[in-house]
Design a protein around this motif. Structure first.
Motif, PDB file in Angstrom:
ATOM      1  N   PRO A  19      38.514  46.350  62.213  1.00 54.31           N
ATOM      2  CA  PRO A  19      38.245  47.713  62.132  1.00 54.31           C
ATOM      3  C   PRO A  19      38.644  48.165  60.614  1.00 54.31           C
ATOM      4  CG  PRO A  19      39.543  47.383  64.002  1.00 54.31           C
ATOM      5  CD  PRO A  19      39.530  46.185  63.447  1.00 54.31           C
ATOM      6  N   GLY A  20      39.475  47.551  60.084  1.00 52.28           N
ATOM      7  CA  GLY A  20      40.098  47.841  58.619  1.00 52.28           C
ATOM      8  C   GLY A  20      38.938  47.198  57.359  1.00 52.28           C
ATOM      9  N   LEU A  21      38.238  46.616  57.944  1.00 58.94           N
ATOM     10  CA  LEU A  21      37.287  45.870  56.978  1.00 58.94           C
ATOM     11  C   LEU A  21      36.523  46.944  56.042  1.00 58.94           C
ATOM     12  CD1 LEU A  21      35.720  43.378  55.917  1.00 58.94           C
ATOM     13  CD2 LEU A  21      33.912  43.950  57.812  1.00 58.94           C
ATOM     14  N   PRO A  22      35.802  47.863  56.422  1.00 60.50           N
ATOM     15  CA  PRO A  22      35.700  49.086  55.415  1.00 60.50           C
ATOM     16  C   PRO A  22      36.214  49.415  54.342  1.00 60.50           C
ATOM     17  CG  PRO A  22      34.688  49.405  57.613  1.00 60.50           C
ATOM     18  CD  PRO A  22      35.589  48.588  57.707  1.00 60.50           C
ATOM     19  N   ALA A  23      37.488  49.814  54.695  1.00 62.47           N
ATOM     20  CA  ALA A  23      38.703  50.155  53.624  1.00 62.47           C
ATOM     21  C   ALA A  23      38.944  49.235  52.747  1.00 62.47           C
ATOM     22  CB  ALA A  23      39.643  50.720  54.315  1.00 62.47           C
ATOM     23  N   GLN A  24      39.007  47.932  53.284  1.00 60.15           N
ATOM     24  CA  GLN A  24      39.290  46.732  52.577  1.00 60.15           C
ATOM     25  C   GLN A  24      38.273  46.395  51.535  1.00 60.15           C
ATOM     26  OE1 GLN A  24      40.572  43.328  54.951  1.00 60.15           O
ATOM     27  NE2 GLN A  24      41.523  42.456  53.251  1.00 60.15           N
ATOM     28  N   TRP A  25      36.878  46.484  51.985  1.00 62.00           N
ATOM     29  CA  TRP A  25      35.751  45.932  51.440  1.00 62.00           C
ATOM     30  C   TRP A  25      35.716  46.972  50.114  1.00 62.00           C
ATOM     31  CZ3 TRP A  25      31.006  48.848  51.792  1.00 62.00           C
ATOM     32  CH2 TRP A  25      29.943  48.497  51.027  1.00 62.00           C
ATOM     33  N   LEU A  26      35.783  48.374  50.321  1.00 61.25           N
ATOM     34  CA  LEU A  26      35.615  49.264  49.319  1.00 61.25           C
ATOM     35  C   LEU A  26      36.668  49.078  48.301  1.00 61.25           C
ATOM     36  CD1 LEU A  26      34.395  51.929  48.004  1.00 61.25           C
ATOM     37  CD2 LEU A  26      36.090  53.139  49.396  1.00 61.25           C
ATOM     38  N   LYS A  27      37.952  48.795  48.810  1.00 61.27           N
ATOM     39  CA  LYS A  27      39.248  48.390  47.751  1.00 61.27           C
ATOM     40  C   LYS A  27      38.881  47.241  46.986  1.00 61.27           C
ATOM     41  CE  LYS A  27      43.990  47.345  47.309  1.00 61.27           C
ATOM     42  NZ  LYS A  27      44.926  46.924  48.227  1.00 61.27           N
ATOM     43  N   SER A  28      38.298  46.159  47.384  1.00 61.07           N
ATOM     44  CA  SER A  28      37.772  44.837  46.731  1.00 61.07           C
ATOM     45  C   SER A  28      36.727  45.136  45.781  1.00 61.07           C
ATOM     46  CB  SER A  28      37.446  43.923  47.905  1.00 61.07           C
ATOM     47  OG  SER A  28      36.752  42.603  47.419  1.00 61.07           O
ATOM     48  N   CYS A  29      35.862  46.193  46.411  1.00 66.48           N
ATOM     49  CA  CYS A  29      34.499  46.456  45.166  1.00 66.48           C
ATOM     50  C   CYS A  29      35.062  47.213  44.104  1.00 66.48           C
ATOM     51  CB  CYS A  29      33.609  47.315  46.227  1.00 66.48           C
ATOM     52  SG  CYS A  29      32.656  46.407  47.087  1.00 66.48           S
ATOM     53  N   LEU A  30      36.139  48.301  44.284  1.00 63.65           N
ATOM     54  CA  LEU A  30      36.726  48.895  43.217  1.00 63.65           C
ATOM     55  C   LEU A  30      37.519  48.154  42.407  1.00 63.65           C
ATOM     56  CD1 LEU A  30      37.379  52.255  45.025  1.00 63.65           C
ATOM     57  CD2 LEU A  30      35.514  51.780  43.802  1.00 63.65           C
ATOM     58  N   ILE A  31      38.312  47.219  42.796  1.00 57.88           N
ATOM     59  CA  ILE A  31      39.014  46.268  41.986  1.00 57.88           C
ATOM     60  C   ILE A  31      38.090  45.221  41.007  1.00 57.88           C
ATOM     61  CG2 ILE A  31      40.530  44.364  42.246  1.00 57.88           C
ATOM     62  CD1 ILE A  31      42.000  45.917  44.495  1.00 57.88           C
ATOM     63  N   THR A  32      37.246  44.781  41.799  1.00 53.99           N
ATOM     64  CA  THR A  32      36.441  43.471  41.228  1.00 53.99           C
ATOM     65  C   THR A  32      35.305  44.212  40.168  1.00 53.99           C
ATOM     66  OG1 THR A  32      35.018  43.244  42.991  1.00 53.99           O
ATOM     67  CG2 THR A  32      36.982  41.748  42.790  1.00 53.99           C
ATOM     68  N   TRP A  33      34.724  45.133  40.580  1.00 54.37           N
ATOM     69  CA  TRP A  33      33.668  45.684  39.786  1.00 54.37           C
ATOM     70  C   TRP A  33      33.832  45.940  38.170  1.00 54.37           C
ATOM     71  CZ3 TRP A  33      32.375  50.240  37.169  1.00 54.37           C
ATOM     72  CH2 TRP A  33      30.995  50.254  36.665  1.00 54.37           C
ATOM     73  N   PRO A  34      35.115  46.258  37.959  1.00 59.63           N
ATOM     74  CA  PRO A  34      35.337  46.653  36.368  1.00 59.63           C
ATOM     75  C   PRO A  34      35.437  45.237  35.672  1.00 59.63           C
ATOM     76  CG  PRO A  34      36.929  47.927  37.644  1.00 59.63           C
ATOM     77  CD  PRO A  34      36.274  46.970  38.588  1.00 59.63           C
ATOM     78  N   ILE A  35      35.511  43.973  36.536  1.00 60.72           N
ATOM     79  CA  ILE A  35      35.428  42.613  35.976  1.00 60.72           C
ATOM     80  C   ILE A  35      34.044  42.393  35.886  1.00 60.72           C
ATOM     81  CG2 ILE A  35      36.372  40.292  36.144  1.00 60.72           C
ATOM     82  CD1 ILE A  35      38.569  42.263  35.803  1.00 60.72           C
ATOM     83  N   ALA A  36      33.324  42.561  36.884  1.00 62.10           N
ATOM     84  CA  ALA A  36      31.863  41.938  37.075  1.00 62.10           C
ATOM     85  C   ALA A  36      31.136  42.776  35.785  1.00 62.10           C
ATOM     86  CB  ALA A  36      31.288  42.418  38.178  1.00 62.10           C
ATOM     87  N   PHE A  37      31.161  44.054  35.628  1.00 62.57           N
ATOM     88  CA  PHE A  37      30.408  45.032  34.816  1.00 62.57           C
ATOM     89  C   PHE A  37      30.387  44.529  33.433  1.00 62.57           C
ATOM     90  CE2 PHE A  37      30.083  48.987  32.340  1.00 62.57           C
ATOM     91  CZ  PHE A  37      28.499  48.758  32.251  1.00 62.57           C
ATOM     92  N   PRO A  38      31.423  44.449  32.736  1.00 63.62           N
ATOM     93  CA  PRO A  38      31.286  43.904  31.377  1.00 63.62           C
ATOM     94  C   PRO A  38      30.884  42.358  31.211  1.00 63.62           C
ATOM     95  CG  PRO A  38      33.724  44.357  32.084  1.00 63.62           C
ATOM     96  CD  PRO A  38      32.932  44.777  33.171  1.00 63.62           C
ATOM     97  N   THR A  39      31.217  41.524  32.455  1.00 60.85           N
ATOM     98  CA  THR A  39      30.787  40.161  32.629  1.00 60.85           C
ATOM     99  C   THR A  39      29.209  40.259  32.280  1.00 60.85           C
ATOM    100  OG1 THR A  39      32.805  39.452  33.663  1.00 60.85           O
ATOM    101  CG2 THR A  39      31.068  37.852  33.673  1.00 60.85           C
ATOM    102  N   VAL A  40      28.732  40.998  33.172  1.00 63.25           N
ATOM    103  CA  VAL A  40      27.237  40.831  33.159  1.00 63.25           C
ATOM    104  C   VAL A  40      26.651  41.566  31.966  1.00 63.25           C
ATOM    105  CG1 VAL A  40      25.241  41.890  34.459  1.00 63.25           C
ATOM    106  CG2 VAL A  40      27.022  41.076  35.714  1.00 63.25           C
ATOM    107  N   ALA A  41      27.314  42.325  31.332  1.00 60.89           N
ATOM    108  CA  ALA A  41      26.782  42.843  30.195  1.00 60.89           C
ATOM    109  C   ALA A  41      26.906  42.037  28.982  1.00 60.89           C
ATOM    110  CB  ALA A  41      27.715  44.144  29.792  1.00 60.89           C
ATOM    111  N   VAL A  42      27.707  41.107  28.969  1.00 60.80           N
ATOM    112  CA  VAL A  42      28.028  39.999  28.021  1.00 60.80           C
ATOM    113  C   VAL A  42      27.210  38.782  28.187  1.00 60.80           C
ATOM    114  CG1 VAL A  42      29.383  38.244  26.998  1.00 60.80           C
ATOM    115  CG2 VAL A  42      30.336  40.747  27.400  1.00 60.80           C
ATOM    116  N   VAL A  43      27.114  38.484  29.460  1.00 60.98           N
ATOM    117  CA  VAL A  43      26.480  37.263  29.906  1.00 60.98           C
ATOM    118  C   VAL A  43      24.986  37.209  30.063  1.00 60.98           C
ATOM    119  CG1 VAL A  43      26.296  35.261  31.787  1.00 60.98           C
ATOM    120  CG2 VAL A  43      28.511  36.074  30.848  1.00 60.98           C
ATOM    121  N   ALA A  44      24.516  38.511  30.369  1.00 61.67           N
ATOM    122  CA  ALA A  44      22.957  38.597  30.854  1.00 61.67           C
ATOM    123  C   ALA A  44      22.111  38.288  29.624  1.00 61.67           C
ATOM    124  CB  ALA A  44      22.500  39.962  31.288  1.00 61.67           C
ATOM    125  N   PRO A  45      22.449  38.761  28.311  1.00 65.21           N
ATOM    126  CA  PRO A  45      21.614  38.449  27.193  1.00 65.21           C
ATOM    127  C   PRO A  45      21.675  36.976  26.952  1.00 65.21           C
ATOM    128  CG  PRO A  45      22.897  40.434  26.505  1.00 65.21           C
ATOM    129  CD  PRO A  45      23.353  39.819  28.002  1.00 65.21           C
TER     130      PRO A  45
END
Length: 74
Positions: A37-63
């Motif tokens: 039952p707590g999965l959606p809230a935990q999933w959202l929290k995980s996304c919000l914590i990890t996306w700020p790491i993933a976004f600049p990583t993709v921006a730098v690594v993709a080119p």
């Protein structure tokens, strides 16, 4: 709404990283803990914590990856 083409690399990085973070975090949470039952809230929290790491990583690594693929396939 259309953005100027100069923003394409940033938009690409933002969208790709968001999709990947959502899919991977859901997969990892479900494999590790199962569906509960707590999965959606935990999933959202995980996304919000990890996306700020993933976004600049993709921006730098993709080119670099595009260049590498271009050299490997030319």
């Amino acid at each position: 709404m259309r953005l100027p083409v100069r923003f394409a690399p940033i938009l690409f990085s933002a969208l790709l990283s968001a999709v990947m973070v959502c899919i991977v975090s859901a997969f990892v949470l479900i494999v590790a803990q199962g569906v509960h039952p707590g999965l959606p809230a935990q999933w959202l929290k995980s996304c919000l914590i990890t996306w700020p790491i993933a976004f600049p990583t993709v921006a730098v690594v993709a080119p670099w990856v595009r260049g590498l693929v271009g050299r490997m396939t030319a």
